[in-house]
Design a protein around this motif. Structure first.
Motif, PDB file in Angstrom:
ATOM      1  N   MET A  22      40.055  -4.959  73.865  1.00 41.39           N
ATOM      2  CA  MET A  22      41.195  -4.418  74.606  1.00 41.39           C
ATOM      3  C   MET A  22      40.824  -3.041  75.132  1.00 41.39           C
ATOM      4  N   VAL A  23      40.591  -2.966  76.423  1.00 42.62           N
ATOM      5  CA  VAL A  23      40.165  -1.710  77.037  1.00 42.62           C
ATOM      6  C   VAL A  23      41.352  -1.134  77.794  1.00 42.62           C
ATOM      7  N   TYR A  24      42.340  -0.702  77.042  1.00 37.66           N
ATOM      8  CA  TYR A  24      43.485  -0.041  77.651  1.00 37.66           C
ATOM      9  C   TYR A  24      44.052   0.985  76.690  1.00 37.66           C
ATOM     10  N   GLY A  25      45.032   1.726  77.165  1.00 41.03           N
ATOM     11  CA  GLY A  25      45.525   2.857  76.404  1.00 41.03           C
ATOM     12  C   GLY A  25      45.238   4.140  77.158  1.00 41.03           C
ATOM     13  N   GLY A  26      45.311   4.067  78.499  1.00 45.12           N
ATOM     14  CA  GLY A  26      45.099   5.249  79.317  1.00 45.12           C
ATOM     15  C   GLY A  26      43.672   5.430  79.788  1.00 45.12           C
ATOM     16  N   ILE A  27      42.820   4.433  79.548  1.00 48.64           N
ATOM     17  CA  ILE A  27      41.412   4.600  79.915  1.00 48.64           C
ATOM     18  C   ILE A  27      40.941   3.601  80.956  1.00 48.64           C
ATOM     19  N   ALA A  35      32.117   1.032  80.957  1.00 48.14           N
ATOM     20  CA  ALA A  35      31.497   1.960  80.011  1.00 48.14           C
ATOM     21  C   ALA A  35      31.913   1.674  78.579  1.00 48.14           C
ATOM     22  N   LYS A  36      33.096   1.094  78.405  1.00 50.59           N
ATOM     23  CA  LYS A  36      33.603   0.818  77.057  1.00 50.59           C
ATOM     24  C   LYS A  36      33.072  -0.488  76.469  1.00 50.59           C
ATOM     25  N   ILE A  37      32.551  -1.375  77.314  1.00 49.25           N
ATOM     26  CA  ILE A  37      32.136  -2.695  76.800  1.00 49.25           C
ATOM     27  C   ILE A  37      30.653  -2.983  77.015  1.00 49.25           C
ATOM     28  N   GLU A  38      29.939  -2.123  77.736  1.00 44.62           N
ATOM     29  CA  GLU A  38      28.556  -2.458  78.067  1.00 44.62           C
ATOM     30  C   GLU A  38      27.661  -2.542  76.836  1.00 44.62           C
ATOM     31  N   ASP A  39      28.007  -1.817  75.772  1.00 47.89           N
ATOM     32  CA  ASP A  39      27.194  -1.892  74.556  1.00 47.89           C
ATOM     33  C   ASP A  39      27.465  -3.177  73.773  1.00 47.89           C
ATOM     34  N   GLU A  40      28.579  -3.852  74.042  1.00 45.58           N
ATOM     35  CA  GLU A  40      28.931  -5.081  73.338  1.00 45.58           C
ATOM     36  C   GLU A  40      28.559  -6.340  74.116  1.00 45.58           C
ATOM     37  N   LEU A  41      28.588  -6.234  75.442  1.00 43.29           N
ATOM     38  CA  LEU A  41      28.420  -7.397  76.312  1.00 43.29           C
ATOM     39  C   LEU A  41      27.155  -8.205  76.043  1.00 43.29           C
ATOM     40  N   PRO A  42      26.024  -7.588  75.710  1.00 37.63           N
ATOM     41  CA  PRO A  42      24.814  -8.404  75.478  1.00 37.63           C
ATOM     42  C   PRO A  42      24.853  -9.253  74.217  1.00 37.63           C
ATOM     43  N   TYR A  43      25.821  -9.012  73.330  1.00 35.40           N
ATOM     44  CA  TYR A  43      25.760  -9.625  72.002  1.00 35.40           C
ATOM     45  C   TYR A  43      26.829 -10.674  71.708  1.00 35.40           C
ATOM     46  N   SER A  44      27.798 -10.840  72.601  1.00 34.14           N
ATOM     47  CA  SER A  44      28.848 -11.822  72.336  1.00 34.14           C
ATOM     48  C   SER A  44      29.535 -12.246  73.626  1.00 34.14           C
TER      49      SER A  44
END
Length: 309
Positions: A240-245, A254-263
């Motif tokens: 969930m990439v929300y909450g004012g960002i 920028a908030k998910i690029e570190d996770e995207l390769p793994y799942s």
């Protein structure tokens, strides 16, 4: 007679090949040999969102709204107890409506994922059996109606929403809550794997997670919040990439690029963070372009207070 028989058999094989090549043969023979299954893909996402309006609106209203928004999937909140007629005098009505909703959705190539465990209390071990019962009720529905099943189960139990996960709690306390949540996910995974042993069509398991779980794991606050661990239990994670960002595609990425390769991932965004509907659509288009080369990017899910507008 033997030669003529061979010619007829050869012609029959060519006919079958042509049917299969066009796709017609595939659907025909699947239907004939497996009458209790449907040939839709096991999972499909794209653009969709969360909905809490199963009880307030008709199936037609819900599907019409999805079509108007070009949504291809829906994560919809439904009381699992009401899918079982032994629980409630209203269950028969809810069961019929769920069937109607799924049928109409599938006719429009929209997948329906039932949202459940919408309370962080289910993280606690004392409530795990209750949680598993709810999952079992969904599987019982799919078993009863194998040609109109829920395409997925979406878990909306968030450990960081637990009352004991607060500003005064230590990370030791938070990690305990988190571990009990992972334990719940592992139990649900076992339940689905057991179901898979007997049935070909198993609902896709997804879960809403905080995008910062991985960041907190990298800085050693959380012990096991990395996407690889979550993917052990969840087939698709929805950070969930929300909450004012979530204002631009770059902010979200920028908030998910570190996770995207793994799942495998569906990215959750908040409707009300954008200045207009068109601004949100422009951001979605830009974000999709940034993610298009990743095989783990499954789509985008929109959170909004109202589906029917």
């Amino acid at each position: 007679m033997v030669k003529r028989g061979n010619k007829i058999f050869a012609f029959f094989l060519i006919f079958i090949f042509l049917l299969s090549a066009t796709g017609l043969g595939y659907y025909y023979f699947i239907y004939e040999t497996e009458p209790n299954t449907i040939s839709k893909p096991k999972q499909y996402f794209g653009l969709g969102g969360w909905s809490y309006e199963f009880d307030e609106n008709t199936s037609q209203e819900i599907i019409s709204s999805c079509l108007a928004k070009n949504w291809t999937f829906l994560l919809i909140s439904i009381n699992t107890h009401e899918l079982n007629q032994s629980h409630s005098q209203y269950s028969s009505q809810s069961e019929t409506k769920a069937l109607d909703l799924i049928k109409q959705a599938h006719e429009e190539n929209i997948s329906i994922h039932i949202m459940t465990l919408e309370d962080p209390v289910f993280c606690e071990r004392a409530f795990h059996d209750n949680a598993l019962q709810r999952i079992s009720e969904i599987l019982a529905f799919n078993t009863k109606y194998p040609r109109t099943p829920f395409d997925g189960i979406h878990l909306d139990v968030e450990p960081h929403g637990h009352p004991n996960w607060n500003s005064t709690a230590s990370w030791t306390e938070k990690n305990l809550i988190f571990e009990h949540w992972l334990e719940l996910l592992s139990k649900i995974r076992v339940l689905l794997d057991e179901y898979k042993a007997d049935y070909d069509r198993v609902p896709v398991l997804s879960g809403a997670v905080a995008y910062w779980y991985n960041e907190r794991t990298i800085n050693n606050s959380l012990e096991r919040g990395d996407p690889a661990t979550l993917h052990t239990y969840l087939e698709v994670i929805i950070p969930m990439v929300y909450g004012g960002i979530g204002k631009t595609a770059e902010d979200i990425y920028a908030k998910i690029e570190d996770e995207l390769p793994y799942s495998p991932m569906v990215i959750g965004i908040g409707y009300e963070e954008f200045s207009s509907h068109s601004a949100m659509l422009e951001t979605i288009a830009a974000l999709s372009l940034k993610c298009e080369n990743s095989t783990n990017f499954f789509g985008i899910s929109i959170y909004h207070a109202s589906l029917i507008e």
